[in-house]
Scaffold this active site. Structure first.
Site, PDB file in Angstrom:
ATOM      1  N   GLU A   1       0.901  -1.462  -0.311  1.00  0.00           N
ATOM      2  CA  GLU A   1      -0.154   0.359  -0.145  1.00  0.00           C
ATOM      3  C   GLU A   1       1.318   1.211   0.031  1.00  0.00           C
ATOM      4  OE1 GLU A   1      -2.404  -1.147   3.209  1.00  0.00           O
ATOM      5  OE2 GLU A   1      -4.323  -1.195   2.129  1.00  0.00           O
TER       6      GLU A   1
ATOM      7  N   GLY B   1     -12.610  -4.350   1.556  1.00  0.00           N
ATOM      8  CA  GLY B   1     -13.343  -5.187   0.885  1.00  0.00           C
ATOM      9  C   GLY B   1     -14.814  -4.018   0.614  1.00  0.00           C
TER      10      GLY B   1
ATOM     11  N   ASP C   1     -11.139  -6.465  -3.254  1.00  0.00           N
ATOM     12  CA  ASP C   1     -12.475  -7.353  -3.328  1.00  0.00           C
ATOM     13  C   ASP C   1     -13.776  -7.283  -3.052  1.00  0.00           C
ATOM     14  OD1 ASP C   1     -10.488  -7.342  -0.317  1.00  0.00           O
ATOM     15  OD2 ASP C   1     -12.466  -8.222   0.167  1.00  0.00           O
TER      16      ASP C   1
HETATM   17  N1  LIG Z   1     -11.859  -8.436   3.195  1.00  0.00           N
HETATM   18  C1  LIG Z   1     -11.399  -7.729   4.349  1.00  0.00           C
HETATM   19  N2  LIG Z   1     -11.578  -8.109   4.922  1.00  0.00           N
HETATM   20  C2  LIG Z   1     -10.870  -6.989   5.739  1.00  0.00           C
HETATM   21  N3  LIG Z   1      -9.886  -6.819   5.725  1.00  0.00           N
HETATM   22  C3  LIG Z   1      -9.607  -6.110   3.931  1.00  0.00           C
HETATM   23  C4  LIG Z   1      -8.466  -5.218   3.559  1.00  0.00           C
HETATM   24  C5  LIG Z   1      -8.031  -4.479   3.691  1.00  0.00           C
HETATM   25  N4  LIG Z   1      -6.989  -4.440   3.916  1.00  0.00           N
HETATM   26  C6  LIG Z   1      -5.527  -5.431   3.704  1.00  0.00           C
HETATM   27  C7  LIG Z   1      -5.640  -6.641   4.546  1.00  0.00           C
HETATM   28  C8  LIG Z   1      -6.313  -7.549   4.828  1.00  0.00           C
HETATM   29  S1  LIG Z   1      -4.630  -8.547   5.853  1.00  0.00           S
HETATM   30  C9  LIG Z   1      -3.648  -9.593   4.805  1.00  0.00           C
HETATM   31  C10 LIG Z   1      -3.529 -10.119   3.092  1.00  0.00           C
HETATM   32  N5  LIG Z   1      -2.249 -10.066   3.129  1.00  0.00           N
HETATM   33  C11 LIG Z   1      -1.866 -10.772   3.549  1.00  0.00           C
HETATM   34  C12 LIG Z   1      -1.611 -10.700   5.331  1.00  0.00           C
HETATM   35  N6  LIG Z   1      -3.500 -10.304   6.537  1.00  0.00           N
HETATM   36  C13 LIG Z   1      -5.224  -5.385   6.298  1.00  0.00           C
HETATM   37  O1  LIG Z   1      -3.983  -4.993   6.158  1.00  0.00           O
HETATM   38  C14 LIG Z   1      -7.006  -4.804   5.445  1.00  0.00           C
HETATM   39  C15 LIG Z   1      -9.109  -5.398   1.902  1.00  0.00           C
HETATM   40  N7  LIG Z   1     -10.337  -6.791   1.746  1.00  0.00           N
HETATM   41  C16 LIG Z   1     -10.951  -6.924   3.213  1.00  0.00           C
END
Ligand SMILES: Nc1ncnc2c(CN3C[C@H](CSc4cnccn4)[C@@H](O)C3)c[nH]c12
Length: 228
Positions: free
Chosen positions: A12, A78, A196
């Site tokens: 990011e 998300g 997502d």
């Molecule tokens: N569906 C979702 N639910 C909750 N949070 C998010 C996000 C936003 N960010 C990305 C990341 C996912 S955990 C992570 C990601 N990659 C490796 C390890 N942990 C966390 O910093 C929150 C994007 N989609 C989400």
């Protein structure tokens, strides 16, 4: 003016770091803070690591140790609002913690005594984002962001968050950053690009789109910095 630019993950902030000059790396509290110049502006850039606790620590450090005057967050999220698609930009007008729950004592979800369910982001920065969006000819959704210490990948939990908080998007750091900035009286702006839809495909979509969506958010954020 000194600007704090934060993300949660390396992906990011990577698009930001590559655009900085005179970068000085400062190691503090088990994290790395990059003091630098962006054009002629003083910035401090860091990724907090994932979740509300790490993002609280980094936001507080940005303000209390590096004395930043404004905090801008860039990252991915998300989608909760079904109109939002991968790569779409969301600007938080207010944020809540969806996993903060002492409802057994009669309180609403996301509330604790002497706190509030929602924290509102800075209206001037939101207004600036609308100017930048129209200049760039891109659409930015202003909405509610729900934050919690869980990666959401289920319709059930997503629907709870949608119904309870009227959220447009969800992530794991924005509301905690908001609490810190609000408590310290520093204007903040939370920008996210959809990676997502927090459903059963969230894990796959996240992996596929985190990098490209993070770039969309970072590039927009730097256009905002150009206008600050
Ligand atoms: N569906 C979702 N639910 C909750 N949070 C998010 C996000 C936003 N960010 C990305 C990341 C996912 S955990 C992570 C990601 N990659 C490796 C390890 N942990 C966390 O910093 C929150 C994007 N989609 C989400």
């Amino acid at each position: 003016m000194k600007i704090a630019i934060m993300g949660a993950m390396p992906e990011e902030v990577a698009p930001i770091l590559e655009r900085l000059d005179d970068v000085e790396e400062v190691n503090y509290a088990k994290n790395r803070y990059y003091k630098a110049k962006y054009k002629d502006i003083d910035v401090v850039v860091a990724y907090s690591k994932i979740g509300k606790v790490f993002s609280t620590l980094t936001a507080a450090t940005m303000l209390q140790m590096f004395a930043c005057d404004v905090l801008l967050f860039t990252g991915v999220a998300g989608a909760v609002n079904p109109e939002l698609k991968i790569g779409d930009l969301v600007v938080a007008n207010k944020l809540a913690q969806h996993d903060l729950d002492i409802t057994i004592f009669g309180h609403p979800h996301g509330y604790v005594p002497e706190g509030s369910v929602y924290i509102e982001a800075d209206k001037d920065l939101i207004a600036l984002s609308k100017i930048v969006a129209s200049e760039m000819g891109v659409n930015v959704k202003e909405g509610i962001i729900a934050t919690g210490d869980q990666f959401i990948a289920s319709e059930e939990r997503k629907n709870f968050i949608a119904e309870t908080f009227k959220a447009d998007a969800l992530e794991m750091e924005g509301a905690s950053v908001a609490v810190v900035c609000d408590a310290l009286g520093v204007p903040f702006f939370i920008l996210r690009s959809i990676s997502d839809s927090a459903d059963m495909d969230a894990g796959f979509n996240f992996e596929e789109f985190v990098e490209s969506s993070a770039k969309v958010s970072a590039e927009f954020l730097m256009k905002m910095v150009d206008r600050l």
